[in-house]
Design an enzyme around this catalytic site. Structure first.
Site, PDB file in Angstrom:
ATOM      1  CB  SER A  49      28.439   9.840 -28.073  1.00  0.00           C
ATOM      2  OG  SER A  49      28.417  10.509 -28.183  1.00  0.00           O
TER       3      SER A  49
ATOM      4  CG  HIS B   8      33.329   9.025 -28.245  1.00  0.00           C
ATOM      5  ND1 HIS B   8      34.852   8.915 -29.470  1.00  0.00           N
ATOM      6  CD2 HIS B   8      32.271  10.069 -29.116  1.00  0.00           C
ATOM      7  CE1 HIS B   8      34.259   9.857 -30.382  1.00  0.00           C
ATOM      8  NE2 HIS B   8      33.123  10.485 -30.017  1.00  0.00           N
TER       9      HIS B   8
ATOM     10  CG  ASP C  54      31.544  13.627 -28.561  1.00  0.00           C
ATOM     11  OD1 ASP C  54      32.064  13.494 -29.873  1.00  0.00           O
ATOM     12  OD2 ASP C  54      30.468  13.113 -29.001  1.00  0.00           O
TER      13      ASP C  54
ATOM     14  CG  MET D 186      31.677  19.722 -28.840  1.00  0.00           C
ATOM     15  SD  MET D 186      30.352  19.837 -29.634  1.00  0.00           S
ATOM     16  CE  MET D 186      29.682  17.862 -29.293  1.00  0.00           C
TER      17      MET D 186
ATOM     18  CG  HIS E  30      35.609  13.293 -30.746  1.00  0.00           C
ATOM     19  ND1 HIS E  30      34.749  13.275 -31.857  1.00  0.00           N
ATOM     20  CD2 HIS E  30      36.829  14.346 -31.603  1.00  0.00           C
ATOM     21  CE1 HIS E  30      34.930  13.399 -32.501  1.00  0.00           C
ATOM     22  NE2 HIS E  30      35.706  14.147 -32.793  1.00  0.00           N
TER      23      HIS E  30
ATOM     24  CG  MET F 164      34.892  17.325 -32.071  1.00  0.00           C
ATOM     25  SD  MET F 164      33.734  16.958 -32.018  1.00  0.00           S
ATOM     26  CE  MET F 164      33.030  16.355 -30.828  1.00  0.00           C
TER      27      MET F 164
ATOM     28  CG  MET G  62      34.175  13.934 -37.400  1.00  0.00           C
ATOM     29  SD  MET G  62      33.497  13.155 -36.104  1.00  0.00           S
ATOM     30  CE  MET G  62      31.963  13.915 -36.057  1.00  0.00           C
TER      31      MET G  62
ATOM     32  CG  ASP H 295      31.601  10.636 -33.999  1.00  0.00           C
ATOM     33  OD1 ASP H 295      30.630  10.363 -33.398  1.00  0.00           O
ATOM     34  OD2 ASP H 295      32.998  11.080 -32.953  1.00  0.00           O
TER      35      ASP H 295
HETATM   36  C1  DX5 Z   1      29.332  14.825 -32.674  1.00  0.00           C
HETATM   37  C2  DX5 Z   1      29.915  14.216 -32.312  1.00  0.00           C
HETATM   38  C3  DX5 Z   1      29.359  12.743 -32.189  1.00  0.00           C
HETATM   39  C4  DX5 Z   1      27.971  12.878 -31.971  1.00  0.00           C
HETATM   40  C5  DX5 Z   1      26.648  11.352 -32.124  1.00  0.00           C
HETATM   41  O1  DX5 Z   1      30.215  16.248 -33.641  1.00  0.00           O
HETATM   42  O2  DX5 Z   1      31.115  13.512 -32.161  1.00  0.00           O
HETATM   43  O3  DX5 Z   1      29.600  11.864 -31.206  1.00  0.00           O
HETATM   44  O4  DX5 Z   1      27.780  12.711 -29.803  1.00  0.00           O
HETATM   45  O5  DX5 Z   1      25.704  10.962 -31.720  1.00  0.00           O
HETATM   46  P1  DX5 Z   1      25.091  10.361 -32.397  1.00  0.00           P
HETATM   47  O6  DX5 Z   1      25.555   8.402 -32.610  1.00  0.00           O
HETATM   48  O7  DX5 Z   1      23.150  10.294 -32.338  1.00  0.00           O
HETATM   49  O8  DX5 Z   1      25.328  10.578 -34.663  1.00  0.00           O
HETATM   50 ZN    ZN Z   2      32.663  12.535 -31.454  1.00  0.00          ZN
END
Ligand code: DX5
Ligand code: ZN
Length: 231
Positions: free
Chosen positions: A13, A38, A40, A42, A71, A73, A142, A180
């Site tokens: 990620s 991956h 993220d 947001m 991903h 979010m 999640m 995740d």
């Molecule tokens: C959290 C994200 C994850 C995050 C995971 O909201 O969706 O993808 O990057 O990070 P780690 O592996 O450090 O928990």
């Molecule tokens: Zn994620």
């Protein structure tokens, strides 16, 4: 449990990488054995944090040929699906708790010709995703509250991983069950034993140690977890 032939994939990620040296982080992780990346996204509404948008996905696309798992979010994934597809996303993962209609989101992904995943937060029951099994390429469970990297894995989500794996196998679908959040060798082992096939890992890859060695440890754990479950 996953079918013996199902490939177990590690997806670093990029939220945990050094944003000022992102290209180098991508190249190093690919060389170190990353199967996918991956990303993220947001929006400060669906989650209380902001990250990045399609321009960054496009910049990463230019540095790797590995699949990009985006991903979303965000409250309105439908509105941005084509932008993330055009930026080079290979899988668009939306949240069932977001405002966009899941059926429309799946239709839009099919129209664009991109893979699609349905994600659930830790407090969302498996039953929310059941109607979409057989129609999505990935179910993302999640294992932390979405929004931030570096949180501890929530073991109470493991029954949902098992339920998703059983439901997917029952349909004969090849979909991944993705986990995740808080994935380190021990939790990766447990998730693989429960039937996960796609492992998002942020801090355990990029924060401390050497990226290739971190990925090798995670790989050994998921393989051992999955094979233990098959015995
Ligand atoms: C959290 C994200 C994850 C995050 C995971 O909201 O969706 O993808 O990057 O990070 P780690 O592996 O450090 O928990
Ligand atoms: Zn994620």
């Amino acid at each position: 449990m996953p079918p013996a032939t199902h490939r177990l994939r590690l997806a670093p990620s990029l939220l945990s990488a050094d944003f000022a040296a992102l290209g180098d982080a991508v190249v190093a992780a690919e060389a170190g054995g990353a199967d996918a990346f991956h990303l993220d996204v947001m929006d400060g509404h669906f989650v209380p944090n902001l990250s990045f948008g399609p321009a960054l996905v496009a910049a990463v696309r230019a540095r790797t040929r590995r699949p990009l798992d985006v991903h979303l979010m965000i409250e309105e994934p439908l509105r941005y699906a084509s932008a993330f597809h055009e930026a080079g996303g290979d899988t668009l993962v939306f949240h069932l708790e977001a405002r966009s209609d899941p059926d429309e989101m799946i239709r839009e992904a099919r129209r664009l010709g991109v893979a699609v995943g349905a994600a659930i937060r830790p407090d969302t029951p498996f039953e929310a995703v059941r109607p979409f099994i057989g129609r999505v390429d990935q179910v993302l469970v999640m294992s932390v509250r979405p929004g931030f990297s570096g949180q501890a894995f929530l073991p109470e989500v493991l029954p949902k991983v098992r339920a998703a794996r059983a439901a997917i196998d029952a349909t004969g679908s090849e979909a991944d069950v993705s986990v995740d959040g808080g994935i380190v060798p021990e939790t990766a082992h447990a998730a693989a034993a429960a039937g996960a096939t796609f492992f998002v890992c942020g801090n355990s890859v990029f924060r401390g140690g050497e990226v290739g060695a971190n990925l090798a440890r995670l790989r050994a754990s998921v393989e051992e977890g999955a094979h233990g479950a098959l015995r």
